[in-house]
Design a protein around this motif. Structure first.
Motif, PDB file in Angstrom:
ATOM      1  N   LYS A  19       0.815  -1.214   0.000  1.00 33.70           N
ATOM      2  CA  LYS A  19       0.000   0.000   0.000  1.00 33.70           C
ATOM      3  C   LYS A  19       0.854   1.271   0.000  1.00 33.70           C
ATOM      4  CE  LYS A  19      -3.913   2.001   2.498  1.00 33.70           C
ATOM      5  NZ  LYS A  19      -4.775   1.844   3.675  1.00 33.70           N
ATOM      6  N   CYS A  20       1.836   1.350   0.919  1.00 34.13           N
ATOM      7  CA  CYS A  20       2.621   2.586   1.059  1.00 34.13           C
ATOM      8  C   CYS A  20       4.097   2.411   0.683  1.00 34.13           C
ATOM      9  CB  CYS A  20       2.512   3.124   2.484  1.00 34.13           C
ATOM     10  SG  CYS A  20       3.261   2.052   3.726  1.00 34.13           S
ATOM     11  N   LYS A  21       4.493   1.199   0.288  1.00 34.14           N
ATOM     12  CA  LYS A  21       5.865   0.890  -0.139  1.00 34.14           C
ATOM     13  C   LYS A  21       6.910   1.085   0.958  1.00 34.14           C
ATOM     14  CE  LYS A  21       4.300   0.164  -4.278  1.00 34.14           C
ATOM     15  NZ  LYS A  21       3.589  -1.085  -4.402  1.00 34.14           N
ATOM     16  N   ASN A  22       6.510   1.013   2.217  1.00 29.41           N
ATOM     17  CA  ASN A  22       7.427   1.119   3.348  1.00 29.41           C
ATOM     18  C   ASN A  22       8.093  -0.236   3.577  1.00 29.41           C
ATOM     19  OD1 ASN A  22       8.577   2.539   5.548  1.00 29.41           O
ATOM     20  ND2 ASN A  22       7.181   1.495   6.937  1.00 29.41           N
ATOM     21  N   GLN A  23       9.406  -0.252   3.886  1.00 38.99           N
ATOM     22  CA  GLN A  23      10.108  -1.520   4.101  1.00 38.99           C
ATOM     23  C   GLN A  23       9.720  -2.112   5.445  1.00 38.99           C
ATOM     24  OE1 GLN A  23      14.340  -1.455   3.570  1.00 38.99           O
ATOM     25  NE2 GLN A  23      14.512  -3.643   3.803  1.00 38.99           N
ATOM     26  N   LEU A  24       9.411  -3.421   5.448  1.00 46.00           N
ATOM     27  CA  LEU A  24       8.972  -4.113   6.652  1.00 46.00           C
ATOM     28  C   LEU A  24      10.055  -5.023   7.210  1.00 46.00           C
ATOM     29  CD1 LEU A  24       5.442  -5.124   5.327  1.00 46.00           C
ATOM     30  CD2 LEU A  24       5.979  -3.198   6.818  1.00 46.00           C
ATOM     31  N   PHE A  25      10.674  -5.846   6.351  1.00 45.03           N
ATOM     32  CA  PHE A  25      11.671  -6.822   6.790  1.00 45.03           C
ATOM     33  C   PHE A  25      12.806  -6.931   5.789  1.00 45.03           C
ATOM     34  CE2 PHE A  25       7.673  -9.144   8.179  1.00 45.03           C
ATOM     35  CZ  PHE A  25       7.785  -8.815   9.512  1.00 45.03           C
ATOM     36  N   LYS A  26      13.903  -7.496   6.286  1.00 47.34           N
ATOM     37  CA  LYS A  26      14.942  -8.071   5.441  1.00 47.34           C
ATOM     38  C   LYS A  26      14.921  -9.547   5.824  1.00 47.34           C
ATOM     39  CE  LYS A  26      18.333  -5.547   4.420  1.00 47.34           C
ATOM     40  NZ  LYS A  26      19.198  -5.139   3.353  1.00 47.34           N
ATOM     41  N   TYR A  27      14.702 -10.446   4.844  1.00 46.85           N
ATOM     42  CA  TYR A  27      14.369 -11.843   5.123  1.00 46.85           C
ATOM     43  C   TYR A  27      15.204 -12.781   4.266  1.00 46.85           C
ATOM     44  CZ  TYR A  27      11.379 -16.012   5.474  1.00 46.85           C
ATOM     45  OH  TYR A  27      10.909 -17.269   5.683  1.00 46.85           O
ATOM     46  N   GLY A  58      -0.364   1.453   8.920  1.00 45.61           N
ATOM     47  CA  GLY A  58      -1.166   0.713   9.891  1.00 45.61           C
ATOM     48  C   GLY A  58      -1.920  -0.481   9.334  1.00 45.61           C
ATOM     49  N   GLN A  59      -1.665  -0.849   8.082  1.00 49.29           N
ATOM     50  CA  GLN A  59      -2.345  -1.978   7.448  1.00 49.29           C
ATOM     51  C   GLN A  59      -1.833  -3.310   8.009  1.00 49.29           C
ATOM     52  OE1 GLN A  59      -3.281  -2.684   3.004  1.00 49.29           O
ATOM     53  NE2 GLN A  59      -1.153  -3.240   3.251  1.00 49.29           N
ATOM     54  N   GLU A  60      -2.737  -4.246   8.273  1.00 50.84           N
ATOM     55  CA  GLU A  60      -2.336  -5.583   8.719  1.00 50.84           C
ATOM     56  C   GLU A  60      -1.894  -6.371   7.488  1.00 50.84           C
ATOM     57  OE1 GLU A  60      -3.952  -9.310  11.406  1.00 50.84           O
ATOM     58  OE2 GLU A  60      -5.413  -8.026  10.413  1.00 50.84           O
ATOM     59  N   PHE A  61      -0.651  -6.878   7.493  1.00 54.21           N
ATOM     60  CA  PHE A  61      -0.116  -7.580   6.324  1.00 54.21           C
ATOM     61  C   PHE A  61       0.110  -9.062   6.565  1.00 54.21           C
ATOM     62  CE2 PHE A  61       3.535  -5.915   8.623  1.00 54.21           C
ATOM     63  CZ  PHE A  61       4.371  -7.010   8.703  1.00 54.21           C
ATOM     64  N   ALA A  62       0.016  -9.536   7.815  1.00 51.17           N
ATOM     65  CA  ALA A  62       0.269 -10.950   8.114  1.00 51.17           C
ATOM     66  C   ALA A  62      -0.459 -11.353   9.391  1.00 51.17           C
ATOM     67  CB  ALA A  62       1.764 -11.188   8.276  1.00 51.17           C
ATOM     68  N   ARG A  63      -0.472 -12.684   9.619  1.00 49.22           N
ATOM     69  CA  ARG A  63      -1.037 -13.229  10.850  1.00 49.22           C
ATOM     70  C   ARG A  63       0.016 -14.096  11.528  1.00 49.22           C
ATOM     71  NH1 ARG A  63      -5.386 -13.568   7.222  1.00 49.22           N
ATOM     72  NH2 ARG A  63      -7.031 -12.119   7.817  1.00 49.22           N
ATOM     73  N   ASP A  64       0.073 -14.003  12.857  1.00 47.52           N
ATOM     74  CA  ASP A  64       1.009 -14.792  13.652  1.00 47.52           C
ATOM     75  C   ASP A  64       0.513 -16.227  13.736  1.00 47.52           C
ATOM     76  OD1 ASP A  64       3.371 -14.787  14.996  1.00 47.52           O
ATOM     77  OD2 ASP A  64       2.675 -13.578  16.679  1.00 47.52           O
TER      78      ASP A  64
END
Length: 83
Positions: A19-27, A58-64
């Motif tokens: 959605k906003c192209k913000n970096q979340l992880f390096k995986y 604030g978008q939810e992108f995954a579930r634990d």
């Protein structure tokens, strides 16, 4: 079932919010398929403040969840991209 390889693959990918192209992880990703799940032990750098929520929009992108007895994040389809 077998657990994922502890050392894991050497190739790292950057995971971004779609959605906003913000970096979340390096995986450390293995294989060349789509990103369905992220094992927590393979995350090299975590840029999120709250688990499974994008820090920018604030978008939810995954579930634990647990996959083969190992903690993982199960990605929601279309919410993340990677390079």
């Amino acid at each position: 079932m077998a657990k994922p390889n502890k050392k894991g693959p050497t190739r790292t990918v950057d995971i971004f919010c779609s959605k906003c192209k913000n970096q979340l992880f390096k995986y450390r990703k293995g294989g060349k398929g789509a990103l369905v799940k992220c094992f927590k032990e393979r995350i090299v750098e975590d840029y999120t403040h709250t688990a499974c929520l994008c820090p920018n929009c604030g978008q939810e992108f995954a579930r634990d969840t647990l996959v083969r007895g190992t903690p993982a994040l199960k990605m929601i389809g279309g919410k993340v991209t990677f390079k």
